[in-house]
Design an enzyme around this catalytic site. Structure first.
Site, PDB file in Angstrom:
ATOM      1  N   ASN A  14     -57.254 -44.070  81.536  1.00 57.30           N
ATOM      2  CA  ASN A  14     -57.584 -45.324  82.208  1.00 57.30           C
ATOM      3  C   ASN A  14     -58.689 -46.076  81.476  1.00 57.30           C
ATOM      4  O   ASN A  14     -58.646 -47.307  81.337  1.00 57.30           O
ATOM      5  CB  ASN A  14     -58.017 -45.055  83.652  1.00 57.30           C
ATOM      6  CG  ASN A  14     -56.845 -45.021  84.615  1.00 57.30           C
ATOM      7  OD1 ASN A  14     -55.792 -45.584  84.325  1.00 57.30           O
ATOM      8  ND2 ASN A  14     -57.023 -44.367  85.738  1.00 57.30           N
ATOM      9  N   GLU A  44     -54.391 -38.802  90.620  1.00 56.45           N
ATOM     10  CA  GLU A  44     -53.299 -38.439  89.718  1.00 56.45           C
ATOM     11  C   GLU A  44     -52.687 -37.089  90.059  1.00 56.45           C
ATOM     12  O   GLU A  44     -51.911 -36.526  89.281  1.00 56.45           O
ATOM     13  CB  GLU A  44     -53.800 -38.426  88.268  1.00 56.45           C
ATOM     14  CG  GLU A  44     -54.776 -37.334  87.916  1.00 56.45           C
ATOM     15  CD  GLU A  44     -56.227 -37.683  88.223  1.00 56.45           C
ATOM     16  OE1 GLU A  44     -57.123 -37.069  87.624  1.00 56.45           O
ATOM     17  OE2 GLU A  44     -56.470 -38.579  89.060  1.00 56.45           O
ATOM     18  N   ASP A  59     -51.299 -32.216  87.763  1.00 52.92           N
ATOM     19  CA  ASP A  59     -52.352 -33.192  87.532  1.00 52.92           C
ATOM     20  C   ASP A  59     -52.140 -33.776  86.131  1.00 52.92           C
ATOM     21  O   ASP A  59     -51.960 -33.025  85.165  1.00 52.92           O
ATOM     22  CB  ASP A  59     -53.719 -32.496  87.639  1.00 52.92           C
ATOM     23  CG  ASP A  59     -54.867 -33.479  87.562  1.00 52.92           C
ATOM     24  OD1 ASP A  59     -55.395 -33.860  88.616  1.00 52.92           O
ATOM     25  OD2 ASP A  59     -55.244 -33.858  86.426  1.00 52.92           O
TER      26      ASP A  59
END
Length: 320
Positions: free
Chosen positions: A201, A236, A193
């Site tokens: 983001n 992700e 991850d």
């Protein structure tokens, strides 16, 4: 539409080319000329057929496995259908429909075989025609299988990263578990991850996030073996399937990938450089009797431990 057929028309057909006038006149005398409107069924896998139909005008559609939208092809003026049923005495393998108004010469099987007895030229033409038809059908089948493979491949590939997607994993994992139960070499599963990806983001935007996902995926793909598989499991999260890999080797692979990702520069779409990212990684080696749910649960648990331990590290699941 003129429903008549004349011998000079027949003489131009590849199926009857070279057959003498007397035999052509005999054939016309023993055949029916029919016409049909558009969108009518001529042949169906649900109905017996004992007739060869030569298309004198119009166009036909031929569809394999019509109910499931199978392969579709066309028969134009001068072509024919129904010959395989005449040869093997079985029902048609495809649905044949009129694509336009058509004029057809309908030759019953008994009449056709008698023509073959009367004319060696007709026999030769028929043999060549059947051979060509088989080649064409094989080509269509091959092309259809290739297209199906491409569609299947696309359906199991993540469009952003080019990695496999979770649908592939859901289909493949039971096969891997079956192989494990059969006593084959151990297979390990790795789940990683991207650390603090939501914050990344928020700070840099989703396009930058996409660049990171693509970059990380490329690093992974470029450093796996041919038989390994990388899967974008969601968001992700990325899962690696490592056949013939025990726990120690899976740990080494995960450590190496974590280092390569940490050291790799990530460029934006406009050529800029983004901050490096790290990944937290969990490792689990499949054991006999495992289920898909247990495998995913345990590798996820190992990943969770890695996150709680400070992220940017590898943790191997160990039974308590």
């Amino acid at each position: 539409m003129d429903c008549r057929v004349f011998t000079d028309e027949l003489a131009k057909l590849s199926l009857l080319q070279g057959v003498n006038q007397a035999d052509l006149k005999w054939l016309l005398h023993h055949c029916d000329v029919i016409h049909m409107e558009k969108d009518q069924v001529l042949l169906s896998p649900d109905e017996d057929n004992n007739t060869i139909y030569i298309l004198m005008d119009g166009r036909l559609t031929v569809q394999f496995d019509r109910q499931r939208g199978g392969m579709l092809t066309y028969v134009d003026k001068g072509g024919w259908v129904g010959e395989m049923s005449v040869i093997d005495n079985m029902r048609p393998s495809a649905t044949v429909m009129t694509d336009t108004k058509v004029r057809l010469l309908a030759i019953h099987a008994s009449i056709w075989w008698e023509l073959i007895e009367r004319s060696h030229i007709a026999a030769r033409n028929f043999l060549r025609a059947v051979s060509l038809r088989l080649r064409q059908d094989n080509k269509l089948i091959t092309e259809g299988m290739q297209k199906q493979l491409i569609f299947s491949e696309k359906a199991q590939t993540d469009s952003l990263t080019g990695l496999r997607n979770r649908y592939w994993l859901e289909e493949k994992l039971p096969e891997i578990l079956g192989a494990q139960d059969a006593g084959l070499a151990p297979c390990s599963v790795v789940m990683m991850d991207i650390d603090h990806f939501k914050d990344f983001n928020d700070r840099h935007g989703h396009l930058a996030g996409d660049s990171v996902l693509q970059n990380v995926s490329t690093v992974i793909r470029d450093n796996l073996r041919e038989n390994d598989a990388a899967v974008r499991y969601g968001g992700e999260e990325i899962i690696l399937v490592l056949p013939e890999t025990n726990t120690d080797n899976a740990d080494l692979i995960a450590q190496r990938l974590g280092r390569l990702i940490r050291e790799n520069k990530v460029e934006t779409y406009d050529g800029g450089v983004l901050p490096a990212v790290t990944v937290s990684i969990g490792v689990y080696t499949i054991t006999n009797g495992d289920t898909s749910e247990r495998v995913l649960s345990r590798v996820d648990a190992a990943l969770y431990i890695a996150k709680n331990a400070g992220r940017d590290r590898v943790m191997v699941w160990e039974a308590s």
